[in-house]
Design a protein around this motif. Structure first.
Motif, PDB file in Angstrom:
ATOM      1  N   SER A   1      52.447 -16.074  77.992  1.00 45.57           N
ATOM      2  CA  SER A   1      53.174 -16.047  76.843  1.00 45.57           C
ATOM      3  C   SER A   1      52.061 -16.674  75.946  1.00 45.57           C
ATOM      4  O   SER A   1      50.891 -17.470  76.511  1.00 45.57           O
TER       5      SER A   1
ATOM      6  N   ARG B   1      53.049  -8.367  69.561  1.00 39.43           N
ATOM      7  CA  ARG B   1      53.038  -7.339  70.741  1.00 39.43           C
ATOM      8  C   ARG B   1      52.143  -7.977  71.679  1.00 39.43           C
ATOM      9  O   ARG B   1      50.997  -8.384  71.407  1.00 39.43           O
ATOM     10  N   CYS B   2      52.556  -7.919  72.996  1.00 35.58           N
ATOM     11  CA  CYS B   2      51.743  -8.435  73.959  1.00 35.58           C
ATOM     12  C   CYS B   2      51.335  -7.378  75.048  1.00 35.58           C
ATOM     13  O   CYS B   2      52.224  -6.441  75.601  1.00 35.58           O
TER      14      CYS B   2
ATOM     15  N   CYS C   1      55.892 -13.847  77.063  1.00 33.02           N
ATOM     16  CA  CYS C   1      55.652 -12.579  77.804  1.00 33.02           C
ATOM     17  C   CYS C   1      55.153 -12.886  79.305  1.00 33.02           C
ATOM     18  O   CYS C   1      54.521 -13.551  79.705  1.00 33.02           O
TER      19      CYS C   1
ATOM     20  N   TRP D   1      47.044 -10.094  72.363  1.00 29.51           N
ATOM     21  CA  TRP D   1      48.406 -10.491  71.337  1.00 29.51           C
ATOM     22  C   TRP D   1      47.848  -9.900  70.051  1.00 29.51           C
ATOM     23  O   TRP D   1      47.046 -10.125  69.441  1.00 29.51           O
TER      24      TRP D   1
ATOM     25  N   GLY E   1      54.541  -5.090  75.658  1.00 32.28           N
ATOM     26  CA  GLY E   1      56.061  -5.446  75.285  1.00 32.28           C
ATOM     27  C   GLY E   1      55.972  -5.843  73.816  1.00 32.28           C
ATOM     28  O   GLY E   1      54.652  -6.394  73.452  1.00 32.28           O
ATOM     29  N   GLN E   2      57.018  -5.993  73.153  1.00 31.00           N
ATOM     30  CA  GLN E   2      57.022  -6.334  71.512  1.00 31.00           C
ATOM     31  C   GLN E   2      58.352  -6.924  71.471  1.00 31.00           C
ATOM     32  O   GLN E   2      59.427  -6.806  72.022  1.00 31.00           O
TER      33      GLN E   2
ATOM     34  N   VAL F   1      55.861  -5.825  81.561  1.00 31.92           N
ATOM     35  CA  VAL F   1      56.176  -7.039  81.007  1.00 31.92           C
ATOM     36  C   VAL F   1      57.541  -7.205  80.269  1.00 31.92           C
ATOM     37  O   VAL F   1      58.188  -6.253  79.874  1.00 31.92           O
ATOM     38  N   LYS F   2      57.844  -8.347  80.423  1.00 36.79           N
ATOM     39  CA  LYS F   2      59.179  -8.844  79.838  1.00 36.79           C
ATOM     40  C   LYS F   2      59.224  -9.856  78.835  1.00 36.79           C
ATOM     41  O   LYS F   2      58.514 -10.897  79.001  1.00 36.79           O
ATOM     42  N   MET F   3      59.879  -9.403  77.477  1.00 35.14           N
ATOM     43  CA  MET F   3      59.957 -10.435  76.604  1.00 35.14           C
ATOM     44  C   MET F   3      61.154 -11.237  76.485  1.00 35.14           C
ATOM     45  O   MET F   3      62.199 -10.907  77.146  1.00 35.14           O
TER      46      MET F   3
END
Length: 301
Positions: free
Chosen positions: A119, A134-135, A61, A78, A146-147, A42-44
């Motif tokens: 997201s 946090r996802c 996210c 989430w 991801g955070q 995952v990319k934030m």
């Protein structure tokens, strides 16, 4: 002959046995290692994301990797944590086609989720909702987390007083530039002198005052001027920089400077010429009114 043949066979088996001996630890490692670690990601939106107070915030996210998103076997959760607390709060959860919401209005649109966009949408974001988000994404049996740190800011409302003024040369003049109602006290106010020559930044005669009211910040910058005739029609500019502003706010003040002698002459001319003339006109009007009001005598017949 037979003995030699057996010896050759024995030497020929040594290479496969050696490879098996070397590869066995590696095979055991690969067998017990989780294969999902390097596939699902995952990319934030970086490490910190900034949103405006009362906006409909979207905390990004994006899901990448293999297997591709499939909402029938996909779960998204989430979490939120206040900076001053160690306890996480579950804001939203989707798994097995079911949704759970821990914050009114929190949602991850399923249409977006099908394309890998997990997201979180939060309508009417408030200052108290800043913190760590946090996802957590699960595509059975893989998992990725991801955070991101969320900052909630309020942009300043600014004003200038006065916007223009007429003063005598060498007369002290005070200009006020005020910004109020913003959050995060990382504001900067500067002054510029926009004369016919190149614009110049002003550093002298500036006093800045900060206050806090109901958790919101206010700042006032005072610029003290003692202008000369060369400053006539000069524009002074107050420039406000704040994290919530995409571009700085700029407020202008126009200064008109007049000669002291001319002002004094005008006052003297009023007392020595204008005042006596006005009194004379008033007396003439009074005499005229008295004559008109006096009863007229008729001659006897």
């Amino acid at each position: 002959m037979a003995h030699g043949s057996e010896g050759r066979v024995s030497r020929g088996c040594k290479l496969p046995l050696l490879l098996l001996h070397v590869s066995l630890p590696l095979l055991l490692f690969l067998w017990h290692s989780p294969p999902s670690a390097s596939f699902l990601q995952v990319k934030m939106a970086g490490t910190t994301q900034t949103v405006l107070l009362n906006d409909n915030a979207t905390i990004f996210c994006q899901v990448y990797g293999d297997p591709s998103p499939n909402i029938t076997i996909m779960g998204v959760t989430w979490f939120w944590k206040n900076p001053g607390s160690a306890t996480e709060v579950k804001l939203f959860e989707f798994f097995g086609g079911q949704q759970m919401t821990g914050r009114p209005g929190a949602m991850v649109p399923l249409k977006s989720l099908e394309s890998g966009n997990a997201s979180l949408q939060l309508p009417g974001i408030q200052l108290r909702e800043a913190g760590e988000y946090r996802c957590e994404v699960v595509i059975t049996p893989h998992k990725a987390v991801g955070q991101v740190k969320l900052e909630v800011v309020a942009f300043p409302v600014s004003s200038l007083f006065p916007e223009q003024a007429m003063v005598k040369e060498k007369q002290e003049t005070l200009i006020l530039c005020m910004s109020s109602g913003f959050h995060l006290d990382n504001i900067t106010i500067t002054w510029k002198k926009l004369s016919q020559k190149d614009p110049q930044e002003v550093f002298e005669g500036i006093i800045t005052n900060h206050t806090i009211e109901n958790g919101m910040f206010n700042v006032t910058s005072f610029l003290m001027l003692k202008p000369s005739l060369e400053d006539n029609m000069t524009i002074y500019q107050c420039v406000i920089y704040h994290k919530s502003l995409p571009t700085p706010q700029k407020l202008n003040f126009t200064l008109t400077v007049i000669e002291s002698e001319k002002t004094a002459w005008s006052l003297n001319s009023f007392f020595y010429i204008g005042a006596p003339l006005s009194l004379a006109v008033i007396l003439l009007i009074i005499i005229y009114l008295l004559k008109k009001a006096r009863p007229q005598t008729r001659p006897l017949s």
